[in-house]
Design a protein around this motif. Structure first.
Motif, PDB file in Angstrom:
ATOM      1  N   PRO A 272       0.801  -1.237   0.000  1.00  0.00           N
ATOM      2  CA  PRO A 272       0.000   0.000   0.000  1.00  0.00           C
ATOM      3  C   PRO A 272       0.826   1.276   0.000  1.00  0.00           C
ATOM      4  CG  PRO A 272      -0.180  -1.174   2.101  1.00  0.00           C
ATOM      5  CD  PRO A 272       0.467  -2.113   1.139  1.00  0.00           C
ATOM      6  N   LEU A 275       1.724   2.460  -3.750  1.00  0.00           N
ATOM      7  CA  LEU A 275       0.688   2.675  -4.759  1.00  0.00           C
ATOM      8  C   LEU A 275       0.658   4.130  -5.214  1.00  0.00           C
ATOM      9  CD1 LEU A 275      -2.216   0.540  -3.263  1.00  0.00           C
ATOM     10  CD2 LEU A 275      -0.531  -0.123  -4.998  1.00  0.00           C
ATOM     11  N   ARG A 279      -4.924   6.148  -6.910  1.00  0.00           N
ATOM     12  CA  ARG A 279      -5.439   4.758  -6.977  1.00  0.00           C
ATOM     13  C   ARG A 279      -6.444   4.602  -8.119  1.00  0.00           C
ATOM     14  NH1 ARG A 279      -5.071   1.871  -1.447  1.00  0.00           N
ATOM     15  NH2 ARG A 279      -6.041   0.185  -2.638  1.00  0.00           N
ATOM     16  N   SER A 294      -5.484  -1.149  -8.278  1.00  0.00           N
ATOM     17  CA  SER A 294      -5.086  -1.612  -6.950  1.00  0.00           C
ATOM     18  C   SER A 294      -6.229  -2.421  -6.351  1.00  0.00           C
ATOM     19  CB  SER A 294      -4.746  -0.418  -6.049  1.00  0.00           C
ATOM     20  OG  SER A 294      -5.873   0.433  -5.908  1.00  0.00           O
ATOM     21  N   GLY A 298      -4.101  -3.470  -0.969  1.00  0.00           N
ATOM     22  CA  GLY A 298      -2.884  -2.805  -1.396  1.00  0.00           C
ATOM     23  C   GLY A 298      -2.058  -3.533  -2.425  1.00  0.00           C
ATOM     24  N   ARG A 299      -2.617  -4.493  -3.117  1.00  0.00           N
ATOM     25  CA  ARG A 299      -1.905  -5.158  -4.208  1.00  0.00           C
ATOM     26  C   ARG A 299      -2.045  -4.352  -5.500  1.00  0.00           C
ATOM     27  NH1 ARG A 299      -1.407 -10.689  -2.566  1.00  0.00           N
ATOM     28  NH2 ARG A 299      -2.759 -11.144  -0.771  1.00  0.00           N
ATOM     29  N   ILE A 300      -1.134  -4.598  -6.427  1.00  0.00           N
ATOM     30  CA  ILE A 300      -1.284  -4.092  -7.788  1.00  0.00           C
ATOM     31  C   ILE A 300      -1.712  -5.260  -8.661  1.00  0.00           C
ATOM     32  CG2 ILE A 300      -0.169  -3.009  -9.758  1.00  0.00           C
ATOM     33  CD1 ILE A 300       1.826  -1.738  -7.828  1.00  0.00           C
TER      34      ILE A 300
END
Length: 409
Positions: A272, A275, A279, A294, A298-300
């Protein structure tokens, strides 16, 4: 009369999508027992089927749904769920294909579908990670920055919430070093599996019958209704049938300009703090294109690298190579982020010559409705399909049936 399998069986995805990180989720359907009946039968347990069932129940019809695997376990689980109103084909290009008036209606209907989905989620009290987002549409080999300026102007002229942003503003919003982008409001993101399962639970609570695993081996239509044969000998009778089978097409559904392709996606580990500030959803005006978003933790999530579908084995062998390419593109776009994949998967995807779906009564089959939600806006198109389907059941014409129907686009 259709015989053998009513739809083409296909291994729709491989790998583990991030939405199934807690394992395969089942338990919504029951096995077929005695012969069954309902006013509306739906084949398909994904997001399209769920929204069609919601529309049929809202129209006061009894509903029976069949799926060969289980609910929300096919293509829906492989979705990256970028809920954009923006079509794969730029507005300026679609105008040249189908004319300004019809292109404007297609884009406007897509934009209103995101709002409709947000409202339905709120009405039903679904908790599925739905969040409103902006989108940043970056230059690529389809539209350069000058082309993006023209695209933003074309959208603004018909009242869509898009504008061109220059290099400095784009970098402030995303951390991306590109000459500019089209910046749009009106998009969203969600967890597609949680959304779909929430819709199915709502349908169950309102009296729908969900049956899985159930293989439909034959369909017979008459002027009065539809009869389905299931493996094992069970018979289903209904007044109307809806095919929401995604990329497992029925034998009679082969409209020109639609094809199955392969796509690949990955999700990084949670990061996170790395990012981009807004977002927003990010995608390129490129072929093959890159898109990313995202997630709530908090992942991409990165996807793209689409290619013509050959077979499942070929698609799956390409997973390491395609994921490596996605990682390189992500690192070039956002230096400093962690590109290590925590999840990686491949799936089938649909494309059309105009980026528009085919939705409506099947040609020559007055009792049958079908949804080919092809293109990058699968969930958005599913919302449009549900609206058209609900009106069809009530005997009402949809104002955009010429844009989304099975006729030539």
């Amino acid at each position: 009369m259709w015989s053998n399998s009513a739809t083409q069986p296909r291994d729709l995805r491989s790998g583990t999508p991030v939405w199934l990180k807690q394992g395969r989720r089942g338990g919504l359907g029951t096995a077929p027992d005695d012969d069954l009946s309902a006013e509306v039968a739906i084949i398909g347990g994904g997001i399209s089927g769920a929204l069609l069932a919601d529309a049929a129940l809202s129209a006061g019809r009894s509903v029976l749904v069949l799926d060969r695997r289980g609910f929300a376990l096919g293509s829906t689980a492989a979705s990256t769920a970028l809920l954009q109103f923006e079509l794969d084909l730029p507005l300026t290009h679609l105008i040249r294909r189908i004319g300004r008036e019809r292109a404007a209606r297609a884009w406007w209907r897509s934009a209103s579908a995101v709002d409709a989905l947000r409202g339905r989620i709120a009405d039903l009290g679904l908790r599925c990670g739905f969040r409103e987002r902006h989108t940043a549409y970056l230059p690529g080999n389809i539209l350069d920055d000058a082309g993006l300026r023209a695209e933003a102007e074309a959208r603004a002229r018909i009242g869509l919430r898009s504008r061109h942003v220059g290099r400095e503003e784009l970098h402030a919003l995303t951390g991306i070093a590109r000459p500019g982008a089209v910046w749009s409001a009106g998009a969203a993101e969600a967890d597609p599996v949680t959304l779909t399962r929430g819709l199915w639970r709502s349908a169950l609570s309102r009296g729908a019958r969900l049956v899985a695993p159930a293989e439909v081996t034959g369909i017979e239509t008459t002027a009065r209704g539809v009869t389905l044969r299931l493996g094992g000998g069970t018979t289903v009778k209904a007044r109307h049938l809806a095919l929401a089978t995604g990329y497992e097409l029925a034998p009679l559904l082969r409209p020109r300009g639609y094809r199955i392709i392969s796509t690949w996606a990955m999700a990084t580990r949670p990061q996170p703090s790395r990012l981009w500030p807004s977002r927003c959803l990010i995608w390129e005006a490129a072929d093959p294109y890159l898109y990313l978003r995202s997630t709530a933790d908090g992942r991409i999530l990165v996807g793209g690298e689409d290619a013509d579908f050959a077979d499942e084995a070929t698609r799956d062998r390409l997973i390491p190579r395609k994921i490596a390419t996605l990682r390189r593109k992500l690192a070039a776009l956002l230096p400093g982020v962690d590109t290590e994949p925590d999840f990686a998967w491949a799936g089938c995807f649909g494309a059309s010559a105009t980026s528009l779906p085919a939705i409506g009564p099947m040609p020559g089959e007055d009792r049958c409705f079908a949804v080919l939600g092809f293109g990058g806006n699968g969930i958005t198109f599913s919302v449009i399909a549900a609206q058209i389907f609900g009106r069809w059941l009530l005997g009402l014409a949809d104002p955009d049936r010429d844009v989304f129907g099975f006729g030539p686009h």
